[in-house]
Design an enzyme around this catalytic site. Sequence first.
Site, short mmCIF file in Angstrom:
data_model
loop_
_atom_site.label_atom_id
_atom_site.label_comp_id
_atom_site.label_asym_id
_atom_site.label_seq_id
_atom_site.Cartn_x
_atom_site.Cartn_y
_atom_site.Cartn_z
N THR A 125 0.82 -1.21 0.00
CA THR A 125 0.00 0.00 0.00
C THR A 125 0.86 1.25 0.00
OG1 THR A 125 -1.55 1.29 1.37
CG2 THR A 125 -0.12 -0.23 2.52
N ASP A 126 0.31 2.34 -0.52
CA ASP A 126 1.00 3.63 -0.48
C ASP A 126 1.16 4.13 0.95
OD1 ASP A 126 -1.68 4.21 -0.03
OD2 ASP A 126 -1.82 5.76 -1.58
N GLU A 127 0.36 3.62 1.88
CA GLU A 127 0.39 4.13 3.25
C GLU A 127 1.71 3.83 3.98
OE1 GLU A 127 -3.03 4.02 5.76
OE2 GLU A 127 -4.35 3.46 4.10
N TYR A 151 -1.81 -0.11 11.11
CA TYR A 151 -2.04 -0.82 9.85
C TYR A 151 -0.87 -0.65 8.90
CZ TYR A 151 -3.33 -1.17 4.96
OH TYR A 151 -3.30 -1.43 3.62
N LYS A 155 2.04 -3.33 7.38
CA LYS A 155 2.31 -3.56 5.97
C LYS A 155 3.77 -3.23 5.62
CE LYS A 155 -0.12 -4.63 3.10
NZ LYS A 155 -0.43 -5.98 2.55
#
Length: 319
Positions: A125-127, A151, A155
């Site tokens: 994810t970009d997060e 979260y 990741k």
Amino acid sequence: MNKHLLVTGGAGFIGSNFISYLLSNSTYYITNVDYLTYAGTYENIQPFEKSNRYRFIKCDIGKDNDLRSVFDQEYETIINFAAESHVDRSIMDATPFIETNINGTFNLLKAVLSGKARKMIQISTDEVYGSLQPTEPPFTEETPLAPNNPYSASKGSADLLVRSFFKTHQLPLIITRCSNNYGPMQYTEKFIPKVISNALNDIPIPLYGDGLNIRDWIYVEDHCRAIHTVLEKGVAGEIYNIGASEEKTNLEVIQMILKQLKKDPILINYIEDRKGHDRRYSMDSSKITKELGWKPIVSFDDGVKKTIDWYKQRVLERR
């Protein structure tokens, strides 16, 4: 010779869309593994049972014992979608995120190491990159990891495990990092489905803070096309950012959906901002475009219309 893929988390939003895409656009045989938690539902995958190229095994990838029954054959590729992904839930209790996102990824890496699969694509994810200021350039594959909530930290940790197994064992591993997805079959606690669902039912729509947090949106089928491209052409050890350069504030997204549904903006309900709320995400996808030839084809306007139509049809079917 038939090529078999192991798709983990294939009952979830992106995973189920990916399986649907592959069954229509490839000759791969697919084993789908999912624990069928709240966001991964049998409803999403029931149509696939008609295909003789598909099978489903209920399994928790965080548990080694569960995975043993899955590896009754050697797979061409593991594509790991399986993840707990809701930021608010991770803030309340990060435990499931550690168990699935980190331990589960570790278990899959061990399977590749032992020869049970030839390669693996980690769907990230970009997060993991953290947050951007309004004038900063988009994230590239070289942007340092700086996750700001449990979260995204889970990741990012999984990504680092993948990197370590590539560097240490020279395994054929690839990481993809995508911007915010939207489209059919997304669980209604997520932003765009919640906005559509609440608007259709004339329920107030919660909007964190000032509503000016920015996300780079991509229609889920474009993401599926990108993963398929990486599956066919991706280079081991590489990271590929995936985005559609469709930056919108949360307020803009709500206003667009309300306009399309002919609903009153009075439904917008500003609420206290959440903890660790990243201000802006933006992805530079030039690498996957230049090196692998992928680019998005669905505009945000068209994608939102398709998404609204899907949820409206779902509401009608349940009446």
